[in-house]
Design a protein around this motif. Structure first.
Motif, PDB file in Angstrom:
ATOM      1  N   ALA A 269       0.835  -1.200   0.000  1.00  0.00           N
ATOM      2  CA  ALA A 269       0.000   0.000   0.000  1.00  0.00           C
ATOM      3  C   ALA A 269       0.870   1.251   0.000  1.00  0.00           C
ATOM      4  CB  ALA A 269      -0.922  -0.006   1.215  1.00  0.00           C
ATOM      5  N   ASP A 270       0.359   2.287  -0.667  1.00  0.00           N
ATOM      6  CA  ASP A 270       1.078   3.565  -0.687  1.00  0.00           C
ATOM      7  C   ASP A 270       0.650   4.428   0.494  1.00  0.00           C
ATOM      8  OD1 ASP A 270       2.562   3.068  -2.978  1.00  0.00           O
ATOM      9  OD2 ASP A 270       1.012   3.837  -4.322  1.00  0.00           O
ATOM     10  N   ARG A 271       1.621   4.953   1.194  1.00  0.00           N
ATOM     11  CA  ARG A 271       1.388   5.850   2.322  1.00  0.00           C
ATOM     12  C   ARG A 271       2.311   7.062   2.170  1.00  0.00           C
ATOM     13  NH1 ARG A 271       1.350   0.587   4.270  1.00  0.00           N
ATOM     14  NH2 ARG A 271      -0.604  -0.048   5.261  1.00  0.00           N
ATOM     15  N   HIS A 272       2.122   8.064   3.031  1.00  0.00           N
ATOM     16  CA  HIS A 272       2.878   9.305   2.882  1.00  0.00           C
ATOM     17  C   HIS A 272       3.487   9.719   4.221  1.00  0.00           C
ATOM     18  CE1 HIS A 272       0.141   9.217  -0.539  1.00  0.00           C
ATOM     19  NE2 HIS A 272       1.002  10.004  -1.163  1.00  0.00           N
ATOM     20  N   VAL A 273       4.753  10.107   4.185  1.00  0.00           N
ATOM     21  CA  VAL A 273       5.460  10.625   5.350  1.00  0.00           C
ATOM     22  C   VAL A 273       5.696  12.114   5.116  1.00  0.00           C
ATOM     23  CG1 VAL A 273       7.495  10.465   6.830  1.00  0.00           C
ATOM     24  CG2 VAL A 273       6.580   8.404   5.712  1.00  0.00           C
ATOM     25  N   VAL A 274       5.172  12.932   6.015  1.00  0.00           N
ATOM     26  CA  VAL A 274       5.248  14.379   5.889  1.00  0.00           C
ATOM     27  C   VAL A 274       6.306  14.885   6.871  1.00  0.00           C
ATOM     28  CG1 VAL A 274       3.945  16.553   5.979  1.00  0.00           C
ATOM     29  CG2 VAL A 274       2.795  14.419   5.308  1.00  0.00           C
ATOM     30  N   HIS A 275       7.304  15.603   6.353  1.00  0.00           N
ATOM     31  CA  HIS A 275       8.418  16.111   7.157  1.00  0.00           C
ATOM     32  C   HIS A 275       8.206  17.597   7.413  1.00  0.00           C
ATOM     33  CE1 HIS A 275       9.912  12.491   5.171  1.00  0.00           C
ATOM     34  NE2 HIS A 275      10.922  12.440   6.019  1.00  0.00           N
ATOM     35  N   LEU A 276       8.090  17.961   8.697  1.00  0.00           N
ATOM     36  CA  LEU A 276       7.787  19.340   9.080  1.00  0.00           C
ATOM     37  C   LEU A 276       8.945  19.920   9.882  1.00  0.00           C
ATOM     38  CD1 LEU A 276       4.253  18.291  10.125  1.00  0.00           C
ATOM     39  CD2 LEU A 276       4.631  19.989   8.372  1.00  0.00           C
ATOM     40  N   ALA A 277       9.619  20.914   9.301  1.00  0.00           N
ATOM     41  CA  ALA A 277      10.779  21.514   9.952  1.00  0.00           C
ATOM     42  C   ALA A 277      10.356  22.551  10.982  1.00  0.00           C
ATOM     43  CB  ALA A 277      11.697  22.146   8.907  1.00  0.00           C
ATOM     44  N   GLY A 278      11.305  22.943  11.819  1.00  0.00           N
ATOM     45  CA  GLY A 278      11.020  23.847  12.927  1.00  0.00           C
ATOM     46  C   GLY A 278      11.142  25.315  12.572  1.00  0.00           C
ATOM     47  N   MET A 279      11.296  26.123  13.604  1.00  0.00           N
ATOM     48  CA  MET A 279      11.269  27.574  13.469  1.00  0.00           C
ATOM     49  C   MET A 279      12.574  28.114  12.920  1.00  0.00           C
ATOM     50  SD  MET A 279      10.657  30.350  16.508  1.00  0.00           S
ATOM     51  CE  MET A 279      12.388  30.403  16.984  1.00  0.00           C
ATOM     52  N   GLY A 280      12.439  29.089  12.005  1.00  0.00           N
ATOM     53  CA  GLY A 280      13.605  29.788  11.500  1.00  0.00           C
ATOM     54  C   GLY A 280      13.925  31.005  12.351  1.00  0.00           C
ATOM     55  N   ARG A 281      14.917  31.730  11.957  1.00  0.00           N
ATOM     56  CA  ARG A 281      15.310  32.925  12.691  1.00  0.00           C
ATOM     57  C   ARG A 281      14.383  34.082  12.327  1.00  0.00           C
ATOM     58  NH1 ARG A 281      21.955  32.975  12.351  1.00  0.00           N
ATOM     59  NH2 ARG A 281      22.286  30.969  13.410  1.00  0.00           N
ATOM     60  N   GLY A 282      14.235  34.991  13.245  1.00  0.00           N
ATOM     61  CA  GLY A 282      13.441  36.180  12.981  1.00  0.00           C
ATOM     62  C   GLY A 282      12.063  36.103  13.600  1.00  0.00           C
ATOM     63  N   ILE A 283      11.523  37.266  13.919  1.00  0.00           N
ATOM     64  CA  ILE A 283      10.206  37.341  14.539  1.00  0.00           C
ATOM     65  C   ILE A 283       9.115  37.132  13.512  1.00  0.00           C
ATOM     66  CG2 ILE A 283       8.602  38.877  15.757  1.00  0.00           C
ATOM     67  CD1 ILE A 283      11.020  40.173  17.077  1.00  0.00           C
ATOM     68  N   HIS A 285       8.582  36.809   9.049  1.00  0.00           N
ATOM     69  CA  HIS A 285       8.999  36.923   7.659  1.00  0.00           C
ATOM     70  C   HIS A 285       8.008  36.165   6.792  1.00  0.00           C
ATOM     71  CE1 HIS A 285      10.734  32.999   8.585  1.00  0.00           C
ATOM     72  NE2 HIS A 285      11.526  33.557   9.479  1.00  0.00           N
ATOM     73  N   GLU A 286       8.303  36.047   5.511  1.00  0.00           N
ATOM     74  CA  GLU A 286       7.295  35.523   4.588  1.00  0.00           C
ATOM     75  C   GLU A 286       7.002  34.044   4.803  1.00  0.00           C
ATOM     76  OE1 GLU A 286      10.236  34.645   0.749  1.00  0.00           O
ATOM     77  OE2 GLU A 286       8.679  36.179   0.656  1.00  0.00           O
ATOM     78  N   SER A 287       7.933  33.305   5.365  1.00  0.00           N
ATOM     79  CA  SER A 287       7.667  31.919   5.717  1.00  0.00           C
ATOM     80  C   SER A 287       6.850  31.862   7.006  1.00  0.00           C
ATOM     81  CB  SER A 287       8.976  31.164   5.911  1.00  0.00           C
ATOM     82  OG  SER A 287       8.761  29.949   6.612  1.00  0.00           O
ATOM     83  N   PRO A 288       5.933  30.899   7.149  1.00  0.00           N
ATOM     84  CA  PRO A 288       5.179  30.782   8.407  1.00  0.00           C
ATOM     85  C   PRO A 288       6.002  30.202   9.545  1.00  0.00           C
ATOM     86  CG  PRO A 288       4.547  29.018   6.923  1.00  0.00           C
ATOM     87  CD  PRO A 288       5.473  29.918   6.146  1.00  0.00           C
ATOM     88  N   GLN A 289       7.264  29.826   9.276  1.00  0.00           N
ATOM     89  CA  GLN A 289       8.110  29.212  10.295  1.00  0.00           C
ATOM     90  C   GLN A 289       8.941  30.281  11.011  1.00  0.00           C
ATOM     91  OE1 GLN A 289       8.746  25.759   7.117  1.00  0.00           O
ATOM     92  NE2 GLN A 289      10.270  25.683   8.732  1.00  0.00           N
ATOM     93  N   ASP A 290       8.250  31.241  11.651  1.00  0.00           N
ATOM     94  CA  ASP A 290       8.931  32.307  12.370  1.00  0.00           C
ATOM     95  C   ASP A 290       8.513  32.276  13.835  1.00  0.00           C
ATOM     96  OD1 ASP A 290       6.339  33.281  12.241  1.00  0.00           O
ATOM     97  OD2 ASP A 290       6.799  34.816  10.746  1.00  0.00           O
ATOM     98  N   LEU A 291       9.094  33.171  14.626  1.00  0.00           N
ATOM     99  CA  LEU A 291       8.803  33.200  16.057  1.00  0.00           C
ATOM    100  C   LEU A 291       7.334  33.499  16.316  1.00  0.00           C
ATOM    101  CD1 LEU A 291       9.676  33.160  19.027  1.00  0.00           C
ATOM    102  CD2 LEU A 291      10.323  35.568  18.793  1.00  0.00           C
ATOM    103  N   LEU A 292       6.772  34.423  15.559  1.00  0.00           N
ATOM    104  CA  LEU A 292       5.369  34.756  15.716  1.00  0.00           C
ATOM    105  C   LEU A 292       4.496  33.523  15.480  1.00  0.00           C
ATOM    106  CD1 LEU A 292       3.511  37.169  16.304  1.00  0.00           C
ATOM    107  CD2 LEU A 292       3.415  37.594  13.844  1.00  0.00           C
ATOM    108  N   GLY A 293       4.815  32.774  14.430  1.00  0.00           N
ATOM    109  CA  GLY A 293       4.058  31.559  14.141  1.00  0.00           C
ATOM    110  C   GLY A 293       4.214  30.496  15.208  1.00  0.00           C
ATOM    111  N   ALA A 294       5.401  30.434  15.825  1.00  0.00           N
ATOM    112  CA  ALA A 294       5.636  29.435  16.860  1.00  0.00           C
ATOM    113  C   ALA A 294       4.798  29.710  18.098  1.00  0.00           C
ATOM    114  CB  ALA A 294       7.121  29.394  17.216  1.00  0.00           C
TER     115      ALA A 294
END
Length: 458
Positions: A269-283, A285-294
């Motif tokens: 069977a086909d399944r999916h593994v989703v890899h989610l990285a952590g917070m970047g630097r900065g309060i 920015h355009e990525s949702p992986q910022d301090l505000l988002g955390a």
């Protein structure tokens, strides 16, 4: 010395293992923590009910005087008014003037006992001069001195050592400070941590509410397919192990890249593994992986990061597909936020969540069949930011399996890094790594598809 945590003579923690070890002490102290927290909750509710009677119009004048006396007497509720209107104004007066209620005193006693219990496993909390100075300053309601003591630890041994040193009780110290300082905004967060409930209303330092964070971090979330990067693709691990997933997360970086691997499992069977990285630097920015988002993600389930991931998965994954969500730090919080979303779980079947170095203990998956694994280095301060430490007196639900350990770094943020967690799971916590790998067995096999997305806040 006099124990700043209990007010009684200090007893040095006994070594673990065998008769007379620290293990029974920990169990007894944890029981006492829970009993004090429940007593604080019951007394708080009694004070709220008494406030309603004392300040209401129905009670006779003599009865109201007696109730008001009980609400404000040292041998009664302390300064105990609770509720709305006049009761709320009286409560605020007590906070601003430093008058403590019986409920708060019980809650603080519970927090002190938690720290004492944590010291059985981490004796440095009560023997290190720097931590003792911090705890004594908080106990004496001298917040400026507590901050100065913490800064002195940083100055003498570096921020890395300071945060790692206090990590097992960091949330408890914040809650203790919140309940005894003159800031009324953080009392609710301190109360939630002290009574073992989910921290959702506000953060415990300044008391900035979750609604404010949601307003500041209100982007819709967007995902765009990323062009193939041969160098990145060549570095990706396809073993399907938890250390392999952490290697991939480290390779992705924290700039807003999402990895989805389609895997043909042992059963075909086909399944999916989703890899989610952590917070970047900065309060922010355009990525949702910022301090505000955390900060937003800890308090609220729907964030630009979770919305962007949902959009990415809807574009590349069939409805009803089985998912394993593996996330580090903010990525682990987002994995749990997705698993807790009933709409997301209608689209996909979330079989496993693996949260690494993430504060997720207050979140619950929407599907009762979802298995959650929380992996925590006890010197990592990040997993405690939701209010529950790695040495908590409170057990987790049956859906959760938590693995905790210590390594020899005693240094934050080094002990929080994805690659350090991978090292731990190969060496210091190999049994935990093997257990998670066994659970992820259906998601291990030949990688038949690799999709990369760039995530945006807006």
């Amino acid at each position: 010395m006099t124990d700043a945590l209990t007010g009684a003579a200090d007893v040095a923690p006994r070594p673990p293992g065998g008769a007379g070890s620290g293990e029974p002490d920990t169990a007894e102290l944890h029981l006492l923590c829970r009993e004090l927290a429940e007593a604080a909750r019951v007394v708080g509710e009694a004070a709220r009910h008494t406030s309603g009677l004392a300040l209401g119009a129905r009670a006779p004048l003599r009865g109201r005087r007696a109730l008001l006396g009980a609400l404000t007497a040292r041998d009664g509720f302390g300064w105990g008014p609770r509720g709305r209107g006049l009761a709320g104004a009286l409560w605020l007066t007590g906070v601003l003037t430093g008058r403590e209620s019986l409920a708060v005193s019980l809650a603080v006693a519970g927090l002190r006992t938690r720290i004492r219990a944590a010291a059985v496993r981490h004796p440095e909390l009560l023997t290190d001069p720097g931590t003792v100075r911090v705890l004594q300053a908080v106990a004496q309601d001298r917040q400026v001195e507590a901050v100065r003591a913490f800064r002195d630890i940083i100055g003498g041994r570096g921020a890395e050592r300071a945060f790692a040193l206090l990590a097992p009780v960091f949330a408890d110290i914040l809650a203790w400070n919140a309940l005894t300082d003159e800031n009324p905004l953080n009392d609710g967060a301190g109360w939630q941590i002290a009574t073992g409930t989910t921290l959702t209303g506000a953060e415990p330092l300044l008391g900035i509410g979750a609604r404010v964070w949601a307003l500041l971090d209100g982007g819709p979330g967007r995902a765009e397919p990323a062009p193939p990067d041969p160098e990145l693709l060549a570095r990706l691990d396809d073993s399907g192990t938890i250390t392999g997933c952490l290697h991939n997360i480290h390779a992705l970086g924290t700039g807003g890249t999402l990895l989805v691997q389609q895997v043909r499992g042992p059963d075909g069977a086909d399944r999916h593994v989703v890899h989610l990285a952590g917070m970047g630097r900065g309060i922010r920015h355009e990525s949702p992986q910022d301090l505000l988002g955390a900060v937003h993600a800890v308090a609220r389930p729907s964030t630009p990061y979770s919305r962007a991931v949902t959009r990415a998965l809807r574009s590349c994954t069939p409805t009803g597909a089985e998912l394993a969500l593996v996330g580090h730090s903010l990525g682990g919080i987002t994995a749990m936020n997705l698993a807790a979303d009933p709409d997301f779980c209608t689209l996909f079947r979330v079989r496993h969540v693996v949260a690494v170095g993430s504060p997720v203990d207050g979140k619950r998956p929407a599907d009762p069949r979802t298995r959650v694994f929380s992996l925590v280095n006890e010197h990592d301060v990040v997993p405690s930011l939701e209010g529950r430490s790695a040495v908590s007196a409170y057990a987790l639900p049956e859906q959760f399996t938590e693995f905790t350990w210590t390594d020899d770094t005693h240094s934050f943020p080094l002990c929080h890094a994805a690659e350090r967690y991978a090292h731990n799971l190969r060496h210091e916590a190999a049994d935990a790594g093997a257990r998670v790998d066994a659970e992820l067995a259906p998601f291990r096999g030949r990688v038949t598809g690799t999709r990369l997305f760039t995530l945006y806040d807006r």
